[in-house]
Design a protein around this motif. Structure first.
Motif, PDB file in Angstrom:
ATOM      1  N   GLY A  93      86.033 -33.437  61.034  1.00  0.00           N
ATOM      2  CA  GLY A  93      86.684 -32.501  61.937  1.00  0.00           C
ATOM      3  C   GLY A  93      86.589 -31.041  61.571  1.00  0.00           C
ATOM      4  O   GLY A  93      86.377 -30.663  60.419  1.00  0.00           O
ATOM      5  N   ASP A  94      86.761 -30.193  62.592  1.00  0.00           N
ATOM      6  CA  ASP A  94      86.660 -28.736  62.476  1.00  0.00           C
ATOM      7  C   ASP A  94      85.320 -28.328  61.856  1.00  0.00           C
ATOM      8  O   ASP A  94      85.258 -27.412  61.026  1.00  0.00           O
ATOM      9  CB  ASP A  94      87.831 -28.173  61.666  1.00  0.00           C
ATOM     10  N   ILE A  95      84.278 -29.002  62.274  1.00  0.00           N
ATOM     11  CA  ILE A  95      82.933 -28.653  61.826  1.00  0.00           C
ATOM     12  C   ILE A  95      82.482 -27.396  62.547  1.00  0.00           C
ATOM     13  O   ILE A  95      81.950 -26.462  61.943  1.00  0.00           O
ATOM     14  CB  ILE A  95      81.950 -29.819  62.081  1.00  0.00           C
ATOM     15  N   VAL A  96      82.711 -27.353  63.856  1.00  0.00           N
ATOM     16  CA  VAL A  96      82.444 -26.168  64.674  1.00  0.00           C
ATOM     17  C   VAL A  96      83.783 -25.609  65.124  1.00  0.00           C
ATOM     18  O   VAL A  96      84.665 -26.359  65.550  1.00  0.00           O
ATOM     19  CB  VAL A  96      81.571 -26.518  65.900  1.00  0.00           C
ATOM     20  N   ASP A  97      83.946 -24.298  65.045  1.00  0.00           N
ATOM     21  CA  ASP A  97      85.210 -23.676  65.442  1.00  0.00           C
ATOM     22  C   ASP A  97      85.128 -23.211  66.889  1.00  0.00           C
ATOM     23  O   ASP A  97      84.795 -22.058  67.169  1.00  0.00           O
ATOM     24  CB  ASP A  97      85.545 -22.506  64.514  1.00  0.00           C
ATOM     25  N   GLY A  98      85.430 -24.140  67.801  1.00  0.00           N
ATOM     26  CA  GLY A  98      85.402 -23.806  69.217  1.00  0.00           C
ATOM     27  C   GLY A  98      86.440 -22.772  69.600  1.00  0.00           C
ATOM     28  O   GLY A  98      86.221 -21.982  70.525  1.00  0.00           O
ATOM     29  N   TRP A  99      87.567 -22.738  68.913  1.00  0.00           N
ATOM     30  CA  TRP A  99      88.595 -21.738  69.207  1.00  0.00           C
ATOM     31  C   TRP A  99      88.041 -20.329  69.014  1.00  0.00           C
ATOM     32  O   TRP A  99      88.215 -19.456  69.859  1.00  0.00           O
ATOM     33  CB  TRP A  99      89.805 -21.930  68.288  1.00  0.00           C
ATOM     34  N   ARG A 100      87.353 -20.128  67.882  1.00  0.00           N
ATOM     35  CA  ARG A 100      86.838 -18.795  67.588  1.00  0.00           C
ATOM     36  C   ARG A 100      85.670 -18.429  68.499  1.00  0.00           C
ATOM     37  O   ARG A 100      85.540 -17.294  68.943  1.00  0.00           O
ATOM     38  CB  ARG A 100      86.395 -18.743  66.117  1.00  0.00           C
ATOM     39  N   LEU A 101      84.829 -19.389  68.804  1.00  0.00           N
ATOM     40  CA  LEU A 101      83.657 -19.117  69.652  1.00  0.00           C
ATOM     41  C   LEU A 101      84.075 -18.740  71.069  1.00  0.00           C
ATOM     42  O   LEU A 101      83.355 -18.007  71.757  1.00  0.00           O
ATOM     43  CB  LEU A 101      82.727 -20.330  69.675  1.00  0.00           C
ATOM     44  N   LYS A 102      85.232 -19.229  71.514  1.00  0.00           N
ATOM     45  CA  LYS A 102      85.719 -18.864  72.840  1.00  0.00           C
ATOM     46  C   LYS A 102      86.051 -17.383  72.928  1.00  0.00           C
ATOM     47  O   LYS A 102      85.898 -16.761  73.979  1.00  0.00           O
ATOM     48  CB  LYS A 102      86.967 -19.685  73.182  1.00  0.00           C
ATOM     49  N   SER A 103      86.517 -16.817  71.836  1.00  0.00           N
ATOM     50  CA  SER A 103      86.929 -15.412  71.849  1.00  0.00           C
ATOM     51  C   SER A 103      85.789 -14.451  71.508  1.00  0.00           C
ATOM     52  O   SER A 103      85.921 -13.249  71.681  1.00  0.00           O
ATOM     53  CB  SER A 103      88.084 -15.200  70.861  1.00  0.00           C
ATOM     54  N   GLY A 104      84.677 -14.979  71.026  1.00  0.00           N
ATOM     55  CA  GLY A 104      83.532 -14.127  70.696  1.00  0.00           C
ATOM     56  C   GLY A 104      82.456 -14.929  70.002  1.00  0.00           C
ATOM     57  O   GLY A 104      82.758 -15.654  69.053  1.00  0.00           O
ATOM     58  N   TRP A 105      81.229 -14.802  70.464  1.00  0.00           N
ATOM     59  CA  TRP A 105      80.149 -15.628  69.927  1.00  0.00           C
ATOM     60  C   TRP A 105      79.655 -15.083  68.597  1.00  0.00           C
ATOM     61  O   TRP A 105      79.333 -13.904  68.465  1.00  0.00           O
ATOM     62  CB  TRP A 105      78.998 -15.689  70.914  1.00  0.00           C
ATOM     63  N   TYR A 106      79.632 -15.956  67.601  1.00  0.00           N
ATOM     64  CA  TYR A 106      79.070 -15.624  66.291  1.00  0.00           C
ATOM     65  C   TYR A 106      78.358 -16.863  65.788  1.00  0.00           C
ATOM     66  O   TYR A 106      78.992 -17.881  65.497  1.00  0.00           O
ATOM     67  CB  TYR A 106      80.181 -15.207  65.312  1.00  0.00           C
ATOM     68  N   TRP A 107      77.026 -16.798  65.697  1.00  0.00           N
ATOM     69  CA  TRP A 107      76.252 -17.974  65.296  1.00  0.00           C
ATOM     70  C   TRP A 107      74.955 -17.531  64.630  1.00  0.00           C
ATOM     71  O   TRP A 107      73.890 -17.551  65.234  1.00  0.00           O
ATOM     72  CB  TRP A 107      75.966 -18.863  66.505  1.00  0.00           C
ATOM     73  N   PRO A 108      75.006 -17.145  63.368  1.00  0.00           N
ATOM     74  CA  PRO A 108      73.802 -16.717  62.655  1.00  0.00           C
ATOM     75  C   PRO A 108      72.883 -17.903  62.360  1.00  0.00           C
ATOM     76  O   PRO A 108      73.261 -19.065  62.527  1.00  0.00           O
ATOM     77  CB  PRO A 108      74.344 -16.110  61.367  1.00  0.00           C
ATOM     78  N   GLN A 109      71.682 -17.612  61.896  1.00  0.00           N
ATOM     79  CA  GLN A 109      70.681 -18.637  61.667  1.00  0.00           C
ATOM     80  C   GLN A 109      71.161 -19.704  60.679  1.00  0.00           C
ATOM     81  O   GLN A 109      70.864 -20.892  60.833  1.00  0.00           O
ATOM     82  CB  GLN A 109      69.382 -18.010  61.151  1.00  0.00           C
TER      83      GLN A 109
END
Length: 281
Positions: free
Chosen positions: A53-69
């Motif tokens: 669980g909590d592998i991807v933080d969907g809560w944070r991605l909803k407020s702003g996209w951050y996804w580096p390589q």
């Protein structure tokens, strides 16, 4: 046997385990330790990998996209492990609860399950789930949970800059949020109540133990005859749980300086359960 591996020694073959358990990686956040996690996988392999669980933080991605390589590389690492024969099971948490809509499905060979029963090599049955189902704050006061999440992210940001300065002076990592968690009475009480609640759930379901995450506080302990295991997190403490081929469970800390690793190897034993050696906390 040491729980510490020299991460800079590329000549050493990866340590192999029967099972690895990881949770609270929080891909999609600036505090995520993606590079360190890739380093962990470079030196540790397993027949089964449970992502608790909590592998991807969907809560944070909803407020702003951050996804580096590096975050994409972690996802690719999971898929590559499946192709090489590792069973990978993803048990969503509250931050990646969107994945609960896909329970029972597979993506690139990664199984998505609400919970899993895992049989250890020595015949014990462990219930694997994230644990947010038993957190009253998350279940009944979502706005408060989000506020706490924001405060935690701020603490991570402060820790990042504070520890950069400490390392320049050769000082070890020090976590304000972890310190506060263990010093503030309400936080200590919450951790204790959470652990007892999860242990009681394992006992109610008639299993030998439970593996969870969620509260970012790694532990292996016996509670009223039930084995309680918390994977911790891979944001601050950078911990994982490993099952050896004899069923022994080990708590692994991966965020250590070379000097700290040497000191741990010289002065402490890794935390094991069940088995002959159990380190006191």
């Amino acid at each position: 046997m040491s729980a510490i591996v020299n991460r800079n020694d590329d000549e050493v073959a990866p340590r192999r385990y029967r099972t690895l358990f990881l949770s609270d990686i929080h891909l999609g956040t600036r505090g995520c330790q993606a590079e360190l996690l890739l380093d962990f996988f470079k030196h540790n392999e397993s027949e089964e990998l449970f992502l608790v669980g909590d592998i991807v933080d969907g809560w944070r991605l909803k407020s702003g996209w951050y996804w580096p390589q590096a975050h994409n590389d972690v996802v690719q690492k999971f898929l590559r492990k499946v192709r090489k024969g590792t069973r990978v099971v993803f048990v969503p948490g509250n931050h990646d609860e969107f994945a609960r809509d896909f329970v029972g499905m597979e993506f690139g060979g990664v199984e998505v399950e609400d919970h899993v029963l895992h049989k250890t090599a020595d015949g014990k049955t462990l219930l694997i789930l994230h644990g947010d189902q038993f957190d009253v704050v998350v279940r009944h006061a979502r706005w408060l949970a989000h506020l706490g999440d924001w405060a935690y992210d701020f603490a991570i940001w402060v820790n990042c800059w504070f520890n950069r300065a400490r390392r320049q002076f050769g000082l070890p990592y020090w976590s304000f949020s972890q310190w506060a968690k263990l010093k503030v009475k309400n936080a200590v009480n919450f951790i204790g109540d959470f652990e007892k609640t999860l242990a009681a759930e394992a006992r109610r379901r008639g299993v030998d133990g439970i593996v969870c995450g969620h509260i970012h506080h790694a532990a292996i302990r016996e509670i009223d005859g039930v084995t309680y295991v918390n994977t911790g997190d891979f944001v601050e403490s950078c911990t994982a749980i490993a099952e050896h081929f004899d069923g022994t469970l080990e708590l692994i800390h991966w965020k250590l300086l070379e000097s700290e690793r040497a000191q741990v190897e010289a002065n402490t034993e890794p935390q094991f359960l069940p088995g002959a050696r159990v380190a006191a906390e």
